[in-house]
Design a protein around this motif. Sequence first.
Motif, PDB file in Angstrom:
ATOM      1  N   SER A 122     112.989 -47.708 -13.934  1.00 30.34           N
ATOM      2  CA  SER A 122     112.839 -48.402 -12.648  1.00 30.34           C
ATOM      3  C   SER A 122     111.444 -49.003 -12.504  1.00 30.34           C
ATOM      4  CB  SER A 122     113.130 -47.461 -11.489  1.00 30.34           C
ATOM      5  OG  SER A 122     112.176 -46.418 -11.453  1.00 30.34           O
ATOM      6  N   SER A 123     110.432 -48.341 -13.005  1.00 32.34           N
ATOM      7  CA  SER A 123     109.080 -48.886 -12.941  1.00 32.34           C
ATOM      8  C   SER A 123     108.932 -50.112 -13.841  1.00 32.34           C
ATOM      9  CB  SER A 123     108.051 -47.836 -13.350  1.00 32.34           C
ATOM     10  OG  SER A 123     108.063 -46.764 -12.452  1.00 32.34           O
ATOM     11  N   ALA A 124     109.578 -50.085 -14.999  1.00 32.12           N
ATOM     12  CA  ALA A 124     109.533 -51.244 -15.898  1.00 32.12           C
ATOM     13  C   ALA A 124     110.242 -52.441 -15.274  1.00 32.12           C
ATOM     14  CB  ALA A 124     110.166 -50.890 -17.243  1.00 32.12           C
ATOM     15  N   GLN A 125     111.326 -52.196 -14.570  1.00 32.13           N
ATOM     16  CA  GLN A 125     112.013 -53.289 -13.881  1.00 32.13           C
ATOM     17  C   GLN A 125     111.134 -53.868 -12.774  1.00 32.13           C
ATOM     18  OE1 GLN A 125     115.731 -51.599 -12.628  1.00 32.13           O
ATOM     19  NE2 GLN A 125     116.738 -52.012 -14.585  1.00 32.13           N
ATOM     20  N   GLY A 126     110.391 -53.005 -12.093  1.00 35.91           N
ATOM     21  CA  GLY A 126     109.460 -53.473 -11.065  1.00 35.91           C
ATOM     22  C   GLY A 126     108.340 -54.306 -11.679  1.00 35.91           C
ATOM     23  N   LEU A 127     107.849 -53.909 -12.835  1.00 36.94           N
ATOM     24  CA  LEU A 127     106.817 -54.677 -13.532  1.00 36.94           C
ATOM     25  C   LEU A 127     107.354 -56.050 -13.929  1.00 36.94           C
ATOM     26  CD1 LEU A 127     103.979 -54.775 -14.819  1.00 36.94           C
ATOM     27  CD2 LEU A 127     105.012 -53.831 -16.885  1.00 36.94           C
ATOM     28  N   ASN A 128     108.565 -56.095 -14.442  1.00 36.23           N
ATOM     29  CA  ASN A 128     109.183 -57.373 -14.809  1.00 36.23           C
ATOM     30  C   ASN A 128     109.373 -58.270 -13.591  1.00 36.23           C
ATOM     31  OD1 ASN A 128     109.322 -56.764 -17.508  1.00 36.23           O
ATOM     32  ND2 ASN A 128     111.406 -55.960 -17.395  1.00 36.23           N
ATOM     33  N   ALA A 129     109.792 -57.700 -12.476  1.00 32.28           N
ATOM     34  CA  ALA A 129     109.968 -58.483 -11.252  1.00 32.28           C
ATOM     35  C   ALA A 129     108.621 -59.030 -10.766  1.00 32.28           C
ATOM     36  CB  ALA A 129     110.620 -57.632 -10.163  1.00 32.28           C
ATOM     37  N   GLY A 130     107.569 -58.238 -10.897  1.00 29.69           N
ATOM     38  CA  GLY A 130     106.238 -58.689 -10.503  1.00 29.69           C
ATOM     39  C   GLY A 130     105.748 -59.835 -11.368  1.00 29.69           C
ATOM     40  N   ILE A 131     106.017 -59.778 -12.656  1.00 27.35           N
ATOM     41  CA  ILE A 131     105.620 -60.857 -13.567  1.00 27.35           C
ATOM     42  C   ILE A 131     106.355 -62.143 -13.211  1.00 27.35           C
ATOM     43  CG2 ILE A 131     105.724 -61.642 -15.969  1.00 27.35           C
ATOM     44  CD1 ILE A 131     105.223 -58.679 -16.748  1.00 27.35           C
ATOM     45  N   ILE A 132     107.645 -62.043 -12.946  1.00 27.82           N
ATOM     46  CA  ILE A 132     108.426 -63.229 -12.583  1.00 27.82           C
ATOM     47  C   ILE A 132     107.947 -63.771 -11.235  1.00 27.82           C
ATOM     48  CG2 ILE A 132     110.733 -63.996 -11.897  1.00 27.82           C
ATOM     49  CD1 ILE A 132     111.802 -62.162 -14.111  1.00 27.82           C
ATOM     50  N   TYR A 133     107.626 -62.888 -10.309  1.00 23.99           N
ATOM     51  CA  TYR A 133     107.123 -63.315  -8.997  1.00 23.99           C
ATOM     52  C   TYR A 133     105.814 -64.085  -9.147  1.00 23.99           C
ATOM     53  CZ  TYR A 133     105.131 -62.923  -4.318  1.00 23.99           C
ATOM     54  OH  TYR A 133     104.559 -63.189  -3.107  1.00 23.99           O
ATOM     55  N   LEU A 134     104.913 -63.605  -9.979  1.00 28.99           N
ATOM     56  CA  LEU A 134     103.632 -64.276 -10.177  1.00 28.99           C
ATOM     57  C   LEU A 134     103.779 -65.597 -10.934  1.00 28.99           C
ATOM     58  CD1 LEU A 134     101.327 -61.252 -11.030  1.00 28.99           C
ATOM     59  CD2 LEU A 134     101.313 -62.629  -8.953  1.00 28.99           C
ATOM     60  N   ALA A 135     104.788 -65.713 -11.778  1.00 26.60           N
ATOM     61  CA  ALA A 135     104.989 -66.936 -12.554  1.00 26.60           C
ATOM     62  C   ALA A 135     105.762 -67.994 -11.782  1.00 26.60           C
ATOM     63  CB  ALA A 135     105.727 -66.616 -13.852  1.00 26.60           C
ATOM     64  N   ALA A 136     106.462 -67.614 -10.726  1.00 26.54           N
ATOM     65  CA  ALA A 136     107.347 -68.550 -10.022  1.00 26.54           C
ATOM     66  C   ALA A 136     106.591 -69.699  -9.366  1.00 26.54           C
ATOM     67  CB  ALA A 136     108.170 -67.799  -8.975  1.00 26.54           C
ATOM     68  N   LEU A 137     105.503 -69.427  -8.679  1.00 18.46           N
ATOM     69  CA  LEU A 137     104.788 -70.483  -7.957  1.00 18.46           C
ATOM     70  C   LEU A 137     104.177 -71.521  -8.902  1.00 18.46           C
ATOM     71  CD1 LEU A 137     104.066 -71.521  -5.180  1.00 18.46           C
ATOM     72  CD2 LEU A 137     101.975 -70.176  -5.298  1.00 18.46           C
ATOM     73  N   PRO A 138     103.465 -71.131  -9.956  1.00 18.76           N
ATOM     74  CA  PRO A 138     102.943 -72.162 -10.859  1.00 18.76           C
ATOM     75  C   PRO A 138     104.055 -72.968 -11.540  1.00 18.76           C
ATOM     76  CG  PRO A 138     101.820 -70.098 -11.256  1.00 18.76           C
ATOM     77  CD  PRO A 138     102.927 -69.813 -10.303  1.00 18.76           C
TER      78      PRO A 138
END
Length: 70
Positions: free
Chosen positions: A36-52
């Motif tokens: 579950s923590s790894a999935q949260g890390l992946n979601a955070g990476i996608i969230y940070l990459a979405a705007l650029p």
Amino acid sequence: MRKTGILLIVLLAATQYAMAQGCVTCTNTAANLGNSSAQGLNAGIIYLAALPLLFLGTVGFIWYKRNKAA
């Protein structure tokens, strides 16, 4: 022109090495986390990459439309 090209290649090679360090850090962190923590890390990476990516996509689309009309 030749010196500029060589300088550009050197700068791109140097930044690629520096950026690759982050991949190792994320990989090691994700390997030590639970599922579950790894999935949260992946979601955070996608969230940070979405705007650029959204910004670059919008600029590219506008550029394409303006050049296609000309």
